[in-house]
Design a protein around this motif. Structure first.
Motif, PDB file in Angstrom:
ATOM      1  N   GLY A 268       5.494   7.723  11.719  1.00  0.00           N
ATOM      2  CA  GLY A 268       4.613   6.572  11.551  1.00  0.00           C
ATOM      3  C   GLY A 268       3.154   6.933  11.696  1.00  0.00           C
ATOM      4  N   GLY A 269       2.337   6.216  10.974  1.00  0.00           N
ATOM      5  CA  GLY A 269       0.904   6.435  11.096  1.00  0.00           C
ATOM      6  C   GLY A 269       0.162   5.672  10.023  1.00  0.00           C
ATOM      7  N   VAL A 270      -1.102   5.377  10.280  1.00  0.00           N
ATOM      8  CA  VAL A 270      -1.900   4.730   9.247  1.00  0.00           C
ATOM      9  C   VAL A 270      -2.224   5.772   8.181  1.00  0.00           C
ATOM     10  N   ALA A 271      -2.822   5.323   7.105  1.00  0.00           N
ATOM     11  CA  ALA A 271      -3.139   6.241   6.007  1.00  0.00           C
ATOM     12  C   ALA A 271      -4.030   7.368   6.500  1.00  0.00           C
ATOM     13  N   GLY A 272      -3.765   8.574   6.034  1.00  0.00           N
ATOM     14  CA  GLY A 272      -4.643   9.703   6.332  1.00  0.00           C
ATOM     15  C   GLY A 272      -4.350  10.416   7.633  1.00  0.00           C
ATOM     16  N   THR A 273      -3.229  10.120   8.253  1.00  0.00           N
ATOM     17  CA  THR A 273      -2.933  10.786   9.527  1.00  0.00           C
ATOM     18  C   THR A 273      -2.080  12.039   9.337  1.00  0.00           C
ATOM     19  N   GLY A 274      -1.712  12.334   8.104  1.00  0.00           N
ATOM     20  CA  GLY A 274      -1.018  13.600   7.833  1.00  0.00           C
ATOM     21  C   GLY A 274       0.485  13.481   7.663  1.00  0.00           C
ATOM     22  N   LYS A 275       0.947  12.309   7.347  1.00  0.00           N
ATOM     23  CA  LYS A 275       2.403  12.102   7.249  1.00  0.00           C
ATOM     24  C   LYS A 275       3.019  12.940   6.119  1.00  0.00           C
ATOM     25  N   THR A 276       2.383  12.911   4.971  1.00  0.00           N
ATOM     26  CA  THR A 276       2.946  13.642   3.830  1.00  0.00           C
ATOM     27  C   THR A 276       2.972  15.147   4.105  1.00  0.00           C
ATOM     28  N   ILE A 277       1.886  15.657   4.667  1.00  0.00           N
ATOM     29  CA  ILE A 277       1.830  17.089   5.005  1.00  0.00           C
ATOM     30  C   ILE A 277       2.946  17.424   6.001  1.00  0.00           C
ATOM     31  N   PHE A 278       3.127  16.514   6.951  1.00  0.00           N
ATOM     32  CA  PHE A 278       4.170  16.699   7.964  1.00  0.00           C
ATOM     33  C   PHE A 278       5.538  16.850   7.293  1.00  0.00           C
ATOM     34  N   LEU A 279       5.813  15.969   6.348  1.00  0.00           N
ATOM     35  CA  LEU A 279       7.111  16.026   5.656  1.00  0.00           C
ATOM     36  C   LEU A 279       7.234  17.314   4.838  1.00  0.00           C
ATOM     37  N   LEU A 280       6.143  17.657   4.154  1.00  0.00           N
ATOM     38  CA  LEU A 280       6.191  18.858   3.314  1.00  0.00           C
ATOM     39  C   LEU A 280       6.433  20.111   4.160  1.00  0.00           C
ATOM     40  N   GLU A 281       5.763  20.170   5.303  1.00  0.00           N
ATOM     41  CA  GLU A 281       5.948  21.369   6.131  1.00  0.00           C
ATOM     42  C   GLU A 281       7.361  21.417   6.715  1.00  0.00           C
ATOM     43  N   PHE A 282       7.872  20.242   7.038  1.00  0.00           N
ATOM     44  CA  PHE A 282       9.255  20.158   7.545  1.00  0.00           C
ATOM     45  C   PHE A 282      10.216  20.773   6.520  1.00  0.00           C
ATOM     46  N   LEU A 283       9.997  20.444   5.253  1.00  0.00           N
ATOM     47  CA  LEU A 283      10.862  20.993   4.198  1.00  0.00           C
ATOM     48  C   LEU A 283      10.597  22.484   3.991  1.00  0.00           C
ATOM     49  N   TYR A 284       9.320  22.833   3.996  1.00  0.00           N
ATOM     50  CA  TYR A 284       8.944  24.211   3.716  1.00  0.00           C
ATOM     51  C   TYR A 284       9.478  25.165   4.795  1.00  0.00           C
ATOM     52  N   ARG A 285       9.306  24.764   6.060  1.00  0.00           N
ATOM     53  CA  ARG A 285       9.811  25.619   7.148  1.00  0.00           C
ATOM     54  C   ARG A 285      11.338  25.676   7.111  1.00  0.00           C
ATOM     55  N   GLY A 286      11.921  24.563   6.741  1.00  0.00           N
ATOM     56  CA  GLY A 286      13.377  24.543   6.626  1.00  0.00           C
ATOM     57  C   GLY A 286      13.858  25.494   5.547  1.00  0.00           C
ATOM     58  N   ALA A 287      13.186  25.468   4.417  1.00  0.00           N
ATOM     59  CA  ALA A 287      13.565  26.346   3.304  1.00  0.00           C
ATOM     60  C   ALA A 287      13.460  27.806   3.724  1.00  0.00           C
ATOM     61  N   GLN A 288      12.409  28.103   4.466  1.00  0.00           N
ATOM     62  CA  GLN A 288      12.239  29.485   4.921  1.00  0.00           C
ATOM     63  C   GLN A 288      13.336  29.896   5.901  1.00  0.00           C
ATOM     64  N   ALA A 289      13.862  28.890   6.602  1.00  0.00           N
ATOM     65  CA  ALA A 289      14.931  29.177   7.565  1.00  0.00           C
ATOM     66  C   ALA A 289      16.316  29.044   6.933  1.00  0.00           C
ATOM     67  N   GLY A 290      16.326  28.829   5.615  1.00  0.00           N
ATOM     68  CA  GLY A 290      17.607  28.782   4.908  1.00  0.00           C
ATOM     69  C   GLY A 290      18.240  27.404   4.844  1.00  0.00           C
ATOM     70  N   GLU A 291      17.445  26.360   5.159  1.00  0.00           N
ATOM     71  CA  GLU A 291      17.986  24.998   5.086  1.00  0.00           C
ATOM     72  C   GLU A 291      17.423  24.293   3.861  1.00  0.00           C
ATOM     73  N   LYS A 292      18.312  23.788   3.029  1.00  0.00           N
ATOM     74  CA  LYS A 292      17.856  23.112   1.820  1.00  0.00           C
ATOM     75  C   LYS A 292      17.255  21.755   2.164  1.00  0.00           C
ATOM     76  N   GLY A 293      16.251  21.383   1.396  1.00  0.00           N
ATOM     77  CA  GLY A 293      15.596  20.107   1.662  1.00  0.00           C
ATOM     78  C   GLY A 293      15.320  19.340   0.388  1.00  0.00           C
ATOM     79  N   ILE A 294      15.161  18.047   0.554  1.00  0.00           N
ATOM     80  CA  ILE A 294      14.856  17.193  -0.596  1.00  0.00           C
ATOM     81  C   ILE A 294      13.858  16.141  -0.152  1.00  0.00           C
ATOM     82  N   ILE A 295      12.891  15.861  -1.016  1.00  0.00           N
ATOM     83  CA  ILE A 295      11.922  14.809  -0.693  1.00  0.00           C
ATOM     84  C   ILE A 295      11.932  13.762  -1.800  1.00  0.00           C
ATOM     85  N   PHE A 296      12.009  12.503  -1.385  1.00  0.00           N
ATOM     86  CA  PHE A 296      11.901  11.388  -2.317  1.00  0.00           C
ATOM     87  C   PHE A 296      10.496  10.816  -2.156  1.00  0.00           C
ATOM     88  N   THR A 297       9.743  10.883  -3.223  1.00  0.00           N
ATOM     89  CA  THR A 297       8.349  10.479  -3.142  1.00  0.00           C
ATOM     90  C   THR A 297       8.081   9.354  -4.138  1.00  0.00           C
TER      91      THR A 297
END
Lengths: 719, 144
Positions: A268-297
Motif C-alpha cells: 500500500g501507498g499513495v502514488a509515487g511511493t515506489g510500489k511498482t518498482i517494489f513489485l518489479l524487484e520482487f519478480l526480478y530477484r525471484g527470477a534470479q533465484a530460480g522462481e518464476k514470476g508473473i505481473i498483471f499490470t
C-alpha cells in the motif's frame, strides 16, 4: 441393447458451466434455455452438442422457424468447437420449419419421436421451442404436448434442451416451465459501465446448483462462464513451512523467516511511493533465484515496465526472454473483473508462477462500488495465490490524506500481510519509508524503515533488526582495550572496557577526530580491524590527517584491516546508518569503530529521533562485539555544566569531554573523563597537546597528575 | 422365469412372458403412471422389433402391452426368435427402468419377477388372468 447408465452427469464442455451444477448437467434431464434474441442460447447449446457428439453419442438438433439451419451452420463455422466432420454422422440437423407451417402439434410430436427412434440420440435440442406456443390452440394442448414430449424424450434417456425467447411472464404462467427438470436463463445488460452477458440456473431438479447470475463471454472458443465464487474456492493446502525470501535488499531482515508460501500481501501507498518498482524487484530477484514470476499490470505497458527496470540496472529483458518473468498487460478500460480473475488463474497456473504481482488491485477493482464485493474479489485473487502456493504482492493505491491502508478499506482483512510504503518531506527532499504493517504467522520487525530507490533497485535500512531484540551483553570491566592515547588509559582505569561506547564531546577543532584516529590505529597494532566513519570530512582527508599524525591507517587500508568511509548527509539519512554500519561490521569483522561527527549530520533531526538512533547504534555495536567511539560537537568551546548539547550522556559507557581552558594568553585544550561505566577514573581535568602521534594527555589542570600507578592494570587488557 | 419357460411352445411362452411382464407393469405403474410407462414400453418394443421383427406385432397401450397380435402371428417355427425377443424385451424394460429411476424400482421389480408362479400349461390357463406372485399375494393379504 441398452446399457446400464454409469455416469449420470454430462460434461457440457462450456468452461465453468459444469461447476454451476456442482459436477455437470444431469443426463436425461430436460432443460429450458431461455433468453432474449442474441443472448447466446444457440451458441451455448451448440457448444454442448459438439462437445458431446460422437457416433456413439448422437445429437438431434431440431430447428424451428426461428433460425434457418443453413444460417446456423454458417454462423457456427467461426467457433473452434465446430467440427464439420461431426455433421450428419454425429449431429443430425432436422428443420421443422415446413411442418410447423402445415401441421399440428400431434404431427410434430410424431415426427420428433420418429426421428429420435431412428437416430437414438443422447442429446435432443429443439430451437426454438417457443415456436410451438404459436401453434398450440390452447394452453392445455401446449401443456399436453410439452409434457408428452418431455416424458417420451426422457424415456429415451436423452438430455434435452428446449430453447426459447421466454420472458418473465413465461416463468410464471407457461406450463412448460413446471414440466421440465431445468431452467437456465441467459441475458445481457450494462453493468459497471460494461456490456455483460449473464447466465443463471434457476432450476435443476435433483442437483445442488448455483442460483446466482454469472457473467460469461462469447469468444471464438465459444462460451466461457465466470463463476469465481465457485471456481476460485480456496483449497485446503495444510500448514506451510516453506518461506519465501524476497531478495530485496534488507527486506528479508524485516520479514524474519520470510513470507510463507501461499501468502498474499498488499503493498500500500499513495502514488509515487515506489510500489511498482517494489513489485518489479520482487519478480526480478525471484527470477534470479530460480522462481518464476508473473505481473498483471493495468496502467503500465510491458515496454514501460521494461524501461523502468532497465533504468535501475536490471536485465529484466533477459529474465523475460528465458521465461522467468511474464508481463500481462490489461488496459484499464478493458478490465472485466470476473473474466480477468479467471484469466489470472489460468496464467498463474500455466506459468507455474511462484511470485505473483498485481499492479494494482485498486485499479483492477476500480469499477466496483461495493466494498464487500471488492473484498470478495481480493479474497479470490488471494485464493489463486494460495492454491498455487505462490507469494502474491498486490499493489494498492491509498487515497491521499486518509488513514486507510488500502484503497477500499477492506482488502487488508483478507490478505496475509500489508507492507506500507510512504514518503515524507524532510528539509529539502522527500524521504521514502517502508513499514511491515501486518504479516501473519511471521515475527517481523515493526516500525518505519528508511527506503531508497536508486541504481540497483531498492535498499531498505532497517532501524534495528532481530539482533537488537535481545539484551546487549554487559561490560566486562576487567577486559580493557588500550586507547592508543598516551596518558589517557592512566586516567581511565587502564583503558576502555571492551564493547563499551565512548562519547567524545568537544568543540570544533579541538581534536575529537584525532582522538578517534589514535583509537583505531592502536587497534591495528593488536590486529583488531577498525572502521572509521566520518560524517564531516571526506575519507581522503581523514587518511591524510592520519598520515600527517604518523598513524599508519593508509597501510592498514591497503591491507584491508581498516576502512575509512564518508557518509554524507546528502546521500545517507540518519535512519539508514544502522543498516550500513551493521553490514560493514559484519563484513570486515570490525572490533573498533569510530563514528565521527554525529551531531553534525543529525543536526536536522529532532532530539528524540537522534536519541533513539544512538540508542540503537550503541546496542548494535555492543551486540556485534565492537568497542566504539562516537564524537559529538559541543556548541560551547569552554567547559560548561552540560556534558553534551543533546543530553545523550546516559547512552554512553564512557564520556570524555574535550574543552578549552581560558588563560590569559591562550585557550588551552583540556580533557576530562566524566564517566566510565564499570570502572573508576580520574575525575580531574587534564591538559593535552596534539603533535606527532596525536593527542598526548598531560598534567592535571590543578597541577597534580592523576595517581596512575594505583589504577593501571596492564595485565588485564584484552589486547 | 427363463428357466421355467425353457421348453414351452411359442403360445405358452408368450403367455408366460405376458404374465411376467404384466406383473412388472403393474408394479411400475404404481410409481410411474401411464404416460411414462407407455413411453418406456414404446422405446423397448421399438428396439426389440429392430432386432426381432416378429415382435413388431407387440403394441404398447396406455394400460399395458397388447400381446394378442403377437400370439396370433407366431408360428411354431419362430419359437427361438420369440423366446430371444421376449427375453430381450424383459431385460431391456428392466434396464431402462433402472436407468431412469436410478435403480430405485429395480429391487422390487426383480422380487416381483422372482416370486411369480407360472401356469403349468393346463388347457384353460391361457384364459386365466396372470397369477399373483407369492410376495404380492402375501402383501395383498396383509393389507386386507
Amino acid at each position: 441393447m441398452t446399457k446400464k447408465t454409469a455416469n449420470v452427469r454430462l460434461e457440457t464442455g462450456v468452461r465453468n458451466l459444469d461447476a454451476l451444477f456442482t459436477d455437470g448437467l444431469p443426463k436425461g434431464s430436460a432443460t429450458i434455455i431461455a433468453g432474449p434474441p442474441g443472448s447466446g442460447k444457440t451458441i451455448l447449446t451448440q457448444q454442448i452438442c459438439f462437445q458431446n457428439a460422437s457416433p456413439k453419442n448422437r445429437v438431434v438438433y431440431f430447428s424451428t422457424l426461428s433460425e434457418p439451419t443453413a444460417k446456423t451452420l454458417r454462423y457456427l463455422k467461426r467457433f473452434t468447437f465446430f467440427d464439420a466432420k461431426k455433421l450428419d454422422e454425429s449431429i443430425k440437423f432436422v428443420d421443422l420449419g415446413v411442418l410447423l407451417r402445415t401441421k399440428g402439434l400431434s404431427d410434430l410430436f410424431k415426427l420428433i419421436m420418429e426421428t429420435v427412434k431412428q437416430v437414438k440420440p443422447t442429446i435432443v435440442v429443439i430451437d426454438s421451442f417457443k415456436a410451438f406456443d404459436d401453434l398450440a390452440k390452447s394452453a392445455e394442448e401446449l401443456r399436453k404436448f410439452g409434457y408428452e414430449l418431455a416424458v417420451n424424450l426422457m424415456a429415451w434417456e436423452t438430455t434435452t434442451f428446449l430453447l426459447g425467447e421466454y420472458g418473465e411472464q413465461d416463468l410464471r404462467s407457461n406450463p412448460l416451465f413446471s414440466i421440465v427438470d431445468g431452467l437456465m436463463i441467459v441475458s445481457q445488460r450494462e453493468e459497471s459501465g460494461e456490456h455483460q452477458r449473464f447466465i443463471q440456473v434457476v432450476k435443476m431438479r435433483g442437483v445442488d446448483h448455483s442460483r446466482e447470475e454469472h457473467a460469461f463471454v462469447i469468444t471464438s472458443n465459444g462460451i466461457e462462464v465466470f463463476a469465481p465464487r465457485l471456481t476460485l474456492q480456496r483449497e485446503n493446502q495444510g500448514p506451510t513451512t516453506k518461506r519465501c525470501k524476497t531478495g530485496i535488499s534488507k527486506l528479508d531482515d524485516l520479514l524474519g523467516e520470510g513470507i510463507p508460501y501461499g501468502s498474499s500481501l498488499l503493498i500500500g501507498g499513495v502514488a509515487g511511493t515506489g510500489k511498482t518498482i517494489f513489485l518489479l524487484e520482487f519478480l526480478y530477484r525471484g527470477a534470479q533465484a530460480g522462481e518464476k514470476g508473473i505481473i498483471f499490470t493495468f496502467e503500465e505497458t510491458e515496454e514501460r515496465l521494461r524501461a523502468a527496470a532497465d533504468g535501475l540496472g536490471w536485465d529484466f529483458d533477459k529474465e523475460i526472454a528465458r521465461g522467468m518473468i511474464e508481463v500481462v498487460f490489461i488496459p484499464q478500460p478493458n478490465i472485466m473483473v470476473e473474466v480477468h480473475l479467471l484469466m489470472m488463474k489460468d496464467r498463474v497456473e500455466a506459468a507455474k508462477a511462484v511470485r505473483v504481482a498485481v499492479d494494482s488491485v485498486s485499479v483492477f477493482l476500480h469499477k466496483i462500488k461495493d466494498p464487500q464485493i471488492a473484498r470478495e474479489k481480493t479474497f479470490q485473487l488471494a485464493s489463486i495465490v494460495q492454491n498455487n502456493q505462490a507469494v502474491g504482492l498486490f499493489a494498492t493505491d491509498i487515497p491521499y490524506g486518509t488513514n486507510q491502508i488500502s484503497r477500499f478499506g477492506v482488502e487488508e482483512t483478507v490478505v496475509d500481510g500489508v507492507i506500507l510504503l510512504s514518503s515524507t518531506q524532510e528539509i529539502m527532499e522527500r524521504q521514502r519509508y517502508l513499514e511491515v504493517y501486518k504479516l501473519r504467522n511471521t515475527a517481523h520487525l515493526k516500525g518505519r524503515h528508511s527506503l531508497a530507490i536508486g541504481k540497483g533497485g531498492i535498499t531498505i535500512f532497517p532501524r534495528y533488526n532481530l539482533e537488537e531484540l535481545r539484551e546487549p551483553p554487559s561490560l566486562e570491566p576487567t577486559s580493557r582495550l588500550a586507547s592508543g592515547i598516551p596518558g589517557f588509559d592512566d586516567i581511565c582505569d587502564g583503558g576502555l572496557a571492551e564493547r563499551s561506547v565512548t562519547l567524545v564531546s568537544g568543540s570544533a577543532g579541538i581534536g575529537k577526530s584525532t582522538f578517534g584516529l589514535q583509537f583505531i590505529a592502536e587497534g591495528l597494532k593488536h590486529k583488531q580491524p577498525g572502521l572509521y566513519v566520518s560524517l564531516e570530512e571526506g575519507s581522503a582527508q581523514i587518511v591524510k590527517t592520519a598520515t600527517g599524525l604518523g598513524l599508519p591507517l593508509k597501510e592498514a587500508i591497503h591491507k584491508g584491516t581498516c576502512e575509512v568511509i564518508y557518509l554524507s548527509r546528502e546521500q545517507v539519512r540518519a535512519s539508514q546508518f544502522l543498516a550500513i554500519l551493521a553490514d560493514k561490521i559484519k563484513a570486515k569483522k570490525i572490533r573498533r569503530l569510530v563514528l565521527d561527527g554525529v551531531s553534525h549530520v543529525l543536526g536536522d533531526e529532532r532530539s528524540e529521533d537522534l536519541r533513539q538512533l544512538l540508542f540503537a547504534l550503541v546496542a548494535r555495536f555492543k551486540i556485534l562485539g565492537v568497542t566504539s567511539m562516537i564524537t559529538l560537537e559541543a556548541n560551547s568551546m569552554y567547559a560548561t555544566g552540560t556534558i553534551t548539547d543533546h543530553g545523550f550522556s546516559r547512552i554512553a559507557d564512557n564520556i570524555v569531554m574535550l574543552r578549552y581552558m581560558r588563560s590569559l594568553a591562550e585557550d588551552i585544550p583540556s580533557l576530562a573523563v566524566v564517566k566510565t561505566r564499570g570502572g573508576a577514573h580520574d575525575r580531574g581535568t587534564h591538559f593535552f597537546s596534539i603533535g606527532k602521534g596525536g593527542i598526548r594527555v598531560g598534567e592535571r589542570v590543578d597541577g597534580v597528575l592523576a595517581p596512575t600507578n594505583k589504577k593501571r592494570r596492564p595485565d588485564k587488557r584484552a589486547n | 422365469m427363463v428357466r421355467a419357460a425353457k421348453d414351452l411352445p411359442p403360445e405358452r411362452l408368450i403367455q408366460a412372458f405376458e404374465q411376467g411382464f404384466g406383473a412388472l407393469w403393474r408394479r411400475a405403474h404404481q410409481t410411474l403412471g401411464d404416460v411414462t410407462l407407455t413411453a418406456i414400453a414404446d422405446r423397448v418394443i421399438f428396439n426389440a422389433a429392430e432386432r426381432y421383427p416378429v415382435l413388431a406385432a407387440l403394441r404398447s397401450e396406455m394400460t399395458a402391452l397388447q400381446w394378442q397380435e403377437l400370439r396370433d402371428s407366431v408360428g411354431s417355427t419362430q419359437r427361438d426368435d420369440v423366446a430371444a425377443g421376449i427375453r430381450f424385451v424383459l431385460v431391456e424394460f428392466l434396464t431402462v427402468l433402472g436407468n431412469l429411476t436410478a435403480n430405485i424400482l429395480s429391487p422390487s421389480l426383480h422380487t416381483e419377477l422372482a416370486n411369480l408362479v407360472f401356469d403349468n400349461g393346463s388347457p384353460d390357463a391361457k384364459n386365466r388372468p396372470p397369477q399373483r406372485s407369492n410376495a404380492v399375494r402375501k402383501s395383498e393379504n396383509a393389507k386386507s
